[in-house]
Enzyme design. Structure first.
Site, PDB file in Angstrom:
ATOM      1  N   TYR A 161       6.432   0.813   4.264  1.00 24.58           N
ATOM      2  CA  TYR A 161       6.706  -0.473   3.620  1.00 24.58           C
ATOM      3  C   TYR A 161       5.399  -1.137   3.187  1.00 24.58           C
ATOM      4  CZ  TYR A 161       7.868  -5.378   2.998  1.00 24.58           C
ATOM      5  OH  TYR A 161       7.977  -6.648   2.488  1.00 24.58           O
ATOM      6  N   LYS A 165       3.888  -2.198  -0.649  1.00 30.61           N
ATOM      7  CA  LYS A 165       3.413  -3.534  -1.021  1.00 30.61           C
ATOM      8  C   LYS A 165       1.945  -3.505  -1.456  1.00 30.61           C
ATOM      9  CE  LYS A 165       7.251  -5.596  -0.692  1.00 30.61           C
ATOM     10  NZ  LYS A 165       7.908  -6.075  -1.937  1.00 30.61           N
TER      11      LYS A 165
END
Length: 264
Positions: A161, A165
């Site tokens: 994750y 980002k």
């Protein structure tokens, strides 16, 4: 209408596209843009929620709303959204769709991680490219990309994750410079923990957290004025407190924080 609302309508109207519009930050972005009297293209998977949103926003603010019911993890989603907005004078893209996972990387499910990659990066890239082309021809427009404070360094127990980002963050920083001379504003919004429904899907428990409204408000205020915004005091506190540390230390600290937030 306040100064922010007037600026948004004048600079980015008459239409805005908001992905992830059915909940969390995307929903709050859509609400604030409706208050600014921008017509909206709302993109999400949940048709019932979007229909109710469209009715509410139309009734309250007198705007037009078009719905695109689409799963952005599907490879053809960008082409579908492009086709369904080609006749509209779009001046703003808010790419708020995204989700995360947490826990040990060895326990991750590859199918889910690939879906996250598709939503957080692949579809975001496709939509950013498509609307950049349109905005360049218009010589005006705005693009909001949702980053995160976990994207500023590796984050154990949210490894993939955080990597998605980091991709969003670096893309936005570069496009801010590239597109500014032709009148297109780009911003990376990098919030800290946010009460947005994200934590439930990611399998995390939240302590102190921002509201999705705080993130939306802070992001739209900063659009056109800086390349990255850390919306809310909590985002700034968590980010700036780590700045003096070497990167390896930031990685370990963020890993400890993330491990404590992971339910598994």
């Amino acid at each position: 209408m306040g100064n922010l609302q007037k600026r948004l309508k004048t600079r980015y109207g008459p239409w805005a596209v908001v992905t992830g519009a059915s909940s969390g930050i995307g929903r709050e972005m859509a609400l604030r843009l409706a208050q600014s009297e921008l017509n909206l293209v709302l993109v999400a998977r949940r048709q019932t929620i979007l229909k109710q949103m469209a009715q509410d926003l139309s009734d309250r603010y007198g705007i037009e709303v078009r719905l695109v019911i689409q799963d952005l993890s599907v490879e053809t989603s960008m082409e579908i959204l492009a086709a369904q907005t080609h006749d509209l004078d779009v001046g703003l893209l808010v790419a708020a769709a995204g989700f995360g996972t947490s826990g040990a990387f060895l326990n991750a499910q590859l199918k889910q991680e690939m879906e996250m990659l598709n939503v957080n990066c692949r579809s975001l890239l496709g939509l950013t490219w498509h609307f950049s082309q349109r905005f360049a021809k218009q010589r005006r427009g705005g693009i909001v990309l949702m980053s995160s404070i976990v994207g500023f360094q590796g984050t154990p127990f949210a490894a993939h994750y955080a990597a998605t980002k980091a991709y969003v963050q670096t893309l936005a920083e570069a496009l801010y410079v590239e597109l500014a001379p032709i009148g297109v504003d780009v911003i990376a919004s990098a919030p800290g923990p946010t009460n947005s429904g994200f934590s439930d899907r990611a399998g995390m428990k939240m302590g102190k957290a921002l509201s999705a409204g705080e993130v939306a408000e802070g992001t739209l205020k900063a659009l056109g004025r800086k390349s990255t915004v850390l919306p809310g005091f909590l985002s700034k506190l968590l980010t700036y407190s780590l700045v003096p540390l070497p990167r390896w230390a930031r990685v370990r600290i963020m890993g400890g924080v993330m491990k404590s937030m992971t339910k598994q």
